[in-house]
Motif scaffolding. Structure first.
Motif, PDB file in Angstrom:
ATOM      1  N   GLU A   4       0.838  -1.207   0.000  1.00 44.95           N
ATOM      2  CA  GLU A   4       0.000   0.000   0.000  1.00 44.95           C
ATOM      3  C   GLU A   4       0.871   1.255   0.000  1.00 44.95           C
ATOM      4  O   GLU A   4       0.585   2.225  -0.711  1.00 44.95           O
ATOM      5  CB  GLU A   4      -0.933   0.003   1.204  1.00 44.95           C
ATOM      6  CG  GLU A   4      -2.067  -1.001   1.109  1.00 44.95           C
ATOM      7  CD  GLU A   4      -2.921  -1.045   2.380  1.00 44.95           C
ATOM      8  OE1 GLU A   4      -2.794  -0.135   3.233  1.00 44.95           O
ATOM      9  OE2 GLU A   4      -3.703  -1.995   2.510  1.00 44.95           O
ATOM     10  N   GLU A   5       1.940   1.229   0.793  1.00 46.96           N
ATOM     11  CA  GLU A   5       2.856   2.369   0.842  1.00 46.96           C
ATOM     12  C   GLU A   5       3.531   2.583  -0.514  1.00 46.96           C
ATOM     13  O   GLU A   5       3.676   3.717  -0.973  1.00 46.96           O
ATOM     14  CB  GLU A   5       3.922   2.163   1.930  1.00 46.96           C
ATOM     15  CG  GLU A   5       3.407   2.297   3.332  1.00 46.96           C
ATOM     16  CD  GLU A   5       2.872   3.680   3.636  1.00 46.96           C
ATOM     17  OE1 GLU A   5       3.585   4.675   3.372  1.00 46.96           O
ATOM     18  OE2 GLU A   5       1.724   3.771   4.111  1.00 46.96           O
TER      19      GLU A   5
ATOM     20  N   LYS B 290       1.026   4.147  -2.840  1.00 46.11           N
ATOM     21  CA  LYS B 290       0.874   5.581  -2.542  1.00 46.11           C
ATOM     22  C   LYS B 290       2.067   6.360  -3.083  1.00 46.11           C
ATOM     23  O   LYS B 290       1.908   7.431  -3.682  1.00 46.11           O
ATOM     24  CB  LYS B 290       0.759   5.806  -1.034  1.00 46.11           C
ATOM     25  CG  LYS B 290      -0.540   5.360  -0.426  1.00 46.11           C
ATOM     26  CD  LYS B 290      -0.515   5.581   1.081  1.00 46.11           C
ATOM     27  CE  LYS B 290      -1.701   4.939   1.759  1.00 46.11           C
ATOM     28  NZ  LYS B 290      -1.621   5.030   3.223  1.00 46.11           N
TER      29      LYS B 290
ATOM     30  N   SER C 180       1.839   6.601  -6.762  1.00 51.50           N
ATOM     31  CA  SER C 180       0.820   7.584  -7.129  1.00 51.50           C
ATOM     32  C   SER C 180       1.379   9.003  -7.022  1.00 51.50           C
ATOM     33  O   SER C 180       1.150   9.840  -7.898  1.00 51.50           O
ATOM     34  CB  SER C 180      -0.398   7.423  -6.217  1.00 51.50           C
ATOM     35  OG  SER C 180      -1.361   8.404  -6.483  1.00 51.50           O
ATOM     36  N   ASN C 181       2.134   9.258  -5.973  1.00 52.04           N
ATOM     37  CA  ASN C 181       2.746  10.583  -5.809  1.00 52.04           C
ATOM     38  C   ASN C 181       3.781  10.844  -6.898  1.00 52.04           C
ATOM     39  O   ASN C 181       3.909  11.966  -7.384  1.00 52.04           O
ATOM     40  CB  ASN C 181       3.383  10.701  -4.423  1.00 52.04           C
ATOM     41  CG  ASN C 181       2.343  10.800  -3.332  1.00 52.04           C
ATOM     42  OD1 ASN C 181       1.210  11.213  -3.563  1.00 52.04           O
ATOM     43  ND2 ASN C 181       2.721  10.410  -2.130  1.00 52.04           N
TER      44      ASN C 181
END
Length: 164
Positions: free
Chosen positions: A39-40, A43, A46-47
């Motif tokens: 998940e990290e 994220k 995505s950033n």
């Protein structure tokens, strides 16, 4: 955490799990930690995509600004050339080769250049050929994919990121 640190943590977590007894509790902890790290990483990815898009927009704006400035530069250069021609005409009309002013001197000198009206009718002995060597990459690619060994050429595999 940085993306490479997350990946390192995933590797470390796998190593710890493989060195453990791998009982049910170890499997649950491993899966929990790996899911968290995935998940990290998502994220973080995505950033990174957001950052890439922002940079792409900046590049587009800079490209447009470059085009605008290039057009402005050409306009200024054209104006400079027209003003220089204007001063040459003034000197020719005054039948002078030089004018001295308080901020600078201007002068003219004569030169000779060859003009070409029609390249097709100039005798061939006065024409120079310019040869440029360009590899036929399509043919080379086909031959290399067939297993042919060609000195100086090779197949290069690349990965390109697609952001949709």
């Amino acid at each position: 955490m940085k993306a490479y640190e997350i990946i390192d943590s995933m590797i470390d977590t796998l190593d710890i799990f493989l060195e453990s007894d791998q009982n049910e509790s170890d499997k649950e902890n491993y899966e929990y930690i790996m899911n968290f790290l995935k998940e990290e990483l998502e994220k973080k990815s995505s950033n990174i995509i957001k950052y890439i898009r922002n940079l792409s927009l900046e590049v587009e704006v800079l490209s447009q600004e470059k085009d605008r400035l290039e057009k402005l530069k050409k306009q200024k250069e054209k104006k400079i050339n027209n003003l220089k021609k204007y001063l040459v005409n003034i000197l020719l009309n005054l039948e002078k080769n030089k004018i001295e002013t308080e901020i600078g001197n201007i002068g003219i000198r004569k030169s000779v250049a060859v003009g070409i009206d029609n390249l097709e009718i100039i005798p061939k002995k006065y024409i120079q050929k310019k040869v440029e060597l360009i590899p036929d990459k399509r043919t080379l690619s086909e031959l290399l994919k067939q297993g042919k060994n060609i000195k100086g050429a090779f197949l290069e595999y690349k990965y390109f990121l697609q952001i949709r």
